[in-house]
Design a protein around this motif. Structure first.
Motif, PDB file in Angstrom:
ATOM      1  N   LYS A  77       0.860  -1.200   0.000  1.00  0.00           N
ATOM      2  CA  LYS A  77       0.000   0.000   0.000  1.00  0.00           C
ATOM      3  C   LYS A  77       0.882   1.231   0.000  1.00  0.00           C
ATOM      4  CE  LYS A  77      -3.600  -1.732   3.125  1.00  0.00           C
ATOM      5  NZ  LYS A  77      -4.124  -1.519   4.474  1.00  0.00           N
ATOM      6  N   SER A  92      -0.755   6.643   7.843  1.00  0.00           N
ATOM      7  CA  SER A  92      -1.962   6.165   7.166  1.00  0.00           C
ATOM      8  C   SER A  92      -1.634   5.687   5.758  1.00  0.00           C
ATOM      9  CB  SER A  92      -3.070   7.220   7.186  1.00  0.00           C
ATOM     10  OG  SER A  92      -2.830   8.183   6.233  1.00  0.00           O
ATOM     11  N   SER A  95      -7.073   3.261   3.698  1.00  0.00           N
ATOM     12  CA  SER A  95      -7.989   3.737   4.738  1.00  0.00           C
ATOM     13  C   SER A  95      -7.571   3.223   6.124  1.00  0.00           C
ATOM     14  CB  SER A  95      -9.407   3.256   4.410  1.00  0.00           C
ATOM     15  OG  SER A  95      -9.379   1.890   4.100  1.00  0.00           O
ATOM     16  N   ASP A  96      -6.362   2.626   6.228  1.00  0.00           N
ATOM     17  CA  ASP A  96      -5.916   2.077   7.515  1.00  0.00           C
ATOM     18  C   ASP A  96      -4.854   2.960   8.158  1.00  0.00           C
ATOM     19  OD1 ASP A  96      -7.549  -0.220   7.295  1.00  0.00           O
ATOM     20  OD2 ASP A  96      -6.126  -1.043   5.853  1.00  0.00           O
ATOM     21  N   TYR A  98      -1.655   2.950  11.095  1.00  0.00           N
ATOM     22  CA  TYR A  98      -0.695   2.100  11.811  1.00  0.00           C
ATOM     23  C   TYR A  98       0.130   2.990  12.743  1.00  0.00           C
ATOM     24  CZ  TYR A  98      -1.863  -0.831   7.781  1.00  0.00           C
ATOM     25  OH  TYR A  98      -2.526  -1.536   6.814  1.00  0.00           O
TER      26      TYR A  98
END
Ligand code: FAD
Length: 287
Positions: A77, A92, A95-96, A98
């Motif tokens: 990603k 980011s 849409s996640d 960490y």
């Protein structure tokens, strides 16, 4: 909460990930599962110790085999934002979100130039993340500049939201959808006062300049300007300023490879990736 997040899967990122494993760091690694387009396209490499006259494809294959042997995983990603939250970072991707105590930026440098007006209008109608910003363009007309076939899924995601997508690609694309209008030209300017309102390009066949009115522009490319990723990074002529331990001006953030400056070479990128892990371990021990 991880010890480290590595961003980039070129030689600098590969070297950092291999060394992070040796140092027993708990880390995540973001990048392109095919590693680096810049490695793949090299015609022949003569100056990398240990490998004699390999092609870029061969070198990429060797890197991939080593990653597999070491059981390292790349999260495929694009990271689109890093935020410092006191003593740690929020990263980011899509849409996640960490979290990690430290960051290594090994994101390479952009090939080619920014469009005129692009940097000024970043965040004001110019976006680099379809999943983050796509919803703002429901039923609107947008331009999408896609520089890598691998991002076509994001183009489709945008086409499902927007009324019309003017898609500009620099490769053969077979994408088809009623509301996608495909162009092989490359826009060179984004116009707008406080918001992007048009892109400018030259029609391939005639050379005629065309101003296309749009309500937003998505730029999907392999590299994002470090300043756009993380606010407050000290830069020098487009490169991230680092010290001898690859530490940047933001405490806890390290950088390696082409993104820190010339020479743009595999050996330099690999060396800096290794040193950056040394810097990270010293930082983690101190904090
Ligand atoms: P890159 O290789 O550019 O890798 C960066 C990676 O990070 C990419 O995969 C990118 O997708 C990923 N990335 C970027 N931003 C993000 C993000 N936000 N989120 C997730 N992932 C991200 N050097 C030599 O020493 N010898 C040669 O013979 C040679 N030949 C070359 C031939 C060509 C045609 C080219 C273009 C370059 C050549 N180079 C050569 C230079 C060499 O390719 C680079 O110096 C080297 O690839 C730099 O490695 P890097 O890891 O810093 O960055």
């Amino acid at each position: 909460m991880k010890d480290l997040i590595i961003i980039g899967s070129g030689p600098a990122g590969v070297s950092a990930a291999l060394t992070a494993k040796r140092r027993n760091l708990d880390f995540l690694w973001f990048g392109n599962k095919n590693l680096s387009p810049k490695v793949e396209v090299a015609h022949r490499i003569d100056n990398y110790p240990g490998l004699t006259r390999v092609t870029g494809l061969e070198m990429n294959h060797i890197f991939k085999e080593q990653i597999k042997t070491e059981k390292l995983e790349i999260i495929g990603k694009m990271v689109n934002q890093i935020m410092k939250m006191g003593d740690h970072f929020m990263v980011s991707a899509g849409s996640d979100v960490y979290e990690a105590k430290s960051i290594i930026l090994a994101s390479g440098v952009m090939m080619g130039k920014f469009m005129t007006g692009e940097k000024e209008l970043a965040g004001k109608g110019v976006s680099y993340c379809a999943t983050c910003d796509g919803m703002f363009y429901r039923d609107k007309e947008i331009a999408v500049i896609c520089e890598n076939k691998e991002f076509e899924e994001e183009v489709l995601f945008l086409a499902n939201i927007a009324k019309k997508v003017y898609l500009f690609v620099n490769y053969e694309s077979r994408l088809q959808k009623d509301n996608i209008e495909l162009h092989r030209e490359k826009p060179y300017e984004v116009k707008g006062e406080n918001k992007a309102t048009a892109v400018v390009y030259k029609v391939m066949e005639t050379g005629e300049e065309r101003v296309l009115d749009i309500e937003g522009v998505f730029v999907l490319r392999d590299s994002i300007n470090p300043n756009t990723l993380l606010k407050g990074l000290e830069m020098d002529e487009g490169h991230i300023v680092v010290d001898r331990l690859q530490a940047t001006s933001v405490d806890g953030v390290f950088a390696a490879g082409d993104c820190t400056g010339r020479p743009y070479q595999y050996a330099k990128a690999v060396g800096e990736g290794n040193v950056a892990i040394y810097g990270v371990t010293q930082y983690l021990n101190r904090n």
